[in-house]
Design a protein around this motif. Structure first.
Motif, mmCIF file in Angstrom:
data_model
loop_
_atom_site.group_PDB
_atom_site.id
_atom_site.type_symbol
_atom_site.label_atom_id
_atom_site.label_comp_id
_atom_site.label_asym_id
_atom_site.label_seq_id
_atom_site.Cartn_x
_atom_site.Cartn_y
_atom_site.Cartn_z
ATOM 1 N N GLU A 71 0.842 -1.193 0.000
ATOM 2 C CA GLU A 71 0.000 0.000 0.000
ATOM 3 C C GLU A 71 0.879 1.245 0.000
ATOM 4 O O GLU A 71 2.082 1.194 0.273
ATOM 5 N N ARG A 72 0.259 2.384 -0.313
ATOM 6 C CA ARG A 72 1.024 3.612 -0.555
ATOM 7 C C ARG A 72 1.968 3.970 0.596
ATOM 8 O O ARG A 72 3.104 4.399 0.368
ATOM 9 N N SER A 88 1.573 0.699 -10.378
ATOM 10 C CA SER A 88 0.550 0.265 -9.421
ATOM 11 C C SER A 88 -0.450 -0.658 -10.101
ATOM 12 O O SER A 88 -0.516 -0.746 -11.325
ATOM 13 N N TYR A 93 -6.722 -3.657 -3.804
ATOM 14 C CA TYR A 93 -7.318 -3.868 -2.483
ATOM 15 C C TYR A 93 -8.769 -3.370 -2.459
ATOM 16 O O TYR A 93 -9.250 -2.869 -1.456
ATOM 17 N N SER A 96 -8.398 0.611 -2.774
ATOM 18 C CA SER A 96 -7.087 1.260 -2.844
ATOM 19 C C SER A 96 -6.168 0.463 -3.752
ATOM 20 O O SER A 96 -6.406 -0.717 -4.022
ATOM 21 N N ASP A 97 -5.139 1.130 -4.231
ATOM 22 C CA ASP A 97 -4.219 0.529 -5.188
ATOM 23 C C ASP A 97 -3.091 -0.209 -4.484
ATOM 24 O O ASP A 97 -2.758 0.080 -3.329
ATOM 25 N N ALA A 98 -2.503 -1.158 -5.193
ATOM 26 C CA ALA A 98 -1.259 -1.805 -4.750
ATOM 27 C C ALA A 98 -0.118 -1.218 -5.568
ATOM 28 O O ALA A 98 -0.186 -1.168 -6.802
#
Length: 307
Positions: A71-72, A88, A93, A96-98
């Motif tokens: 995660e960020r 990314s 998720y 949210s992005d990986a």
């Protein structure tokens, strides 16, 4: 005291290495065919022993590329450990992005030395100017031209049928002997459940494909066994990818992603035609035939995540 375990899954082509001590807890997924290592980190923080263990394991196992998904807020940790932010996976998720951070093993020592042995690379990093990214941009430009030239051409009707694990293995072996395999249908994640299909069209077109899903997040990793070689195969592949995305929506997948060689304009055109977007460029990430290649990670949001 450290503990190391090896879970050998020879039939899948991936070995799972587990390592933990007082400060580090890692799972390393070693893909033997692509000679890559994915890091699953259970304990956050830029621990020097984490980098040392990963690098020494990669060298011992004959791995050429290492990468991790985070995660960020964990991105700075891995840039301090000498990894490059490569892009990314949108919606990995669900909401949210990986972020993908990677390193070519042979280049990692010099990269660390140049950056002060582990100083953070910063948000911009040097990925935008990398040779892999420049290659990907040229390929995408050519793929867009192919799409414009084929705008008026109809897509063929596609038949889609389930494919067993044994059928996928046979097809992958044949494609590998021909030097055309993009994958051996190896697991991307842990405890993966794979669903396989064979897609066909008139004229002798056949494509084997599979995906693995993480239902808790709604993401899916889509794999195509081989690339189209000319226009008619590209049009059939375009239709096949559309059929697979429709099935993924039926299976409640929120998003999907796939890898393609960064020099493969035919496959890139088929993915662009289906609304996929380039979301990462991974240096030296794939082996096709006997050649190690840079890869583009293509991603697509399929539906909006449920509340």
């Amino acid at each position: 005291m450290a503990a190391t375990n090896l879970s050998s899954t020879a039939s899948s082509g991936v070995d799972e290495l587990l390592f933990r001590n007082d400060s580090v807890s890692l799972c390393l997924l070693v893909n033997r065919r692509h000679r890559t290592l994915r890091i699953v980190d259970f304990r956050a923080g830029p621990t020097p022993s984490k980098r040392s263990f990963v690098l020494s394991t990669a060298k011992r196992e004959g791995v050429e590329k290492i990468f991790t998904l985070v995660e960020r807020d964990e991105v700075p940790t891995w840039t301090r450990l000498g990894f490059t932010r490569e892009g990314s996976i949108p919606g990995f998720y669900k909401r949210s992005d990986a972020w993908i951070l990677g390193a070519v093993v042979s280049e990692m020592t010099s990269r660390l030395r140049a950056s002060g042995d582990g100083e953070e690379g910063g948000e911009g990093d040097d990925v935008a100017a990398s040779p892999a990214v420049l290659l990907a941009e040229r390929t995408i430009a050519r793929a867009r031209r192919l799409l414009r030239e084929a705008e008026a051409r109809p897509l063929p009707a596609i038949k889609i049928a389930p494919a067993s694990s044994a059928e996928l293995r046979r097809a992958a072996s044949a494609a590998q002997r021909a030097g055309r395999a993009l994958t051996g249908f190896e697991p991307f994640g842990r405890d993966a459940v794979r669903t396989g299909y064979v897609l066909s069209a008139r004229g002798g077109f056949t494509l084997h494909a599979a995906w693995e899903m993480q239902s808790c997040f709604g993401n899916s990793f889509l794999e195509l066994l081989s690339s189209p070689r000319h226009e008619s195969e590209r049009l059939a592949t375009t239709a096949a990818i559309g059929a697979l995305c429709d099935r993924l929506v039926e299976e409640k997948a929120v998003s999907t992603f796939t890898f393609a060689p960064a020099d493969d304009q035919e496959l890139c055109a088929a993915l662009l035609a289906n609304g996929f977007r380039r979301s990462a460029v991974l240096a030296r990430h794939l082996v096709v035939g006997r050649a190690r290649k840079d890869a583009i990670l293509w991603a697509k949001k399929l539906v909006a995540p449920e509340a």
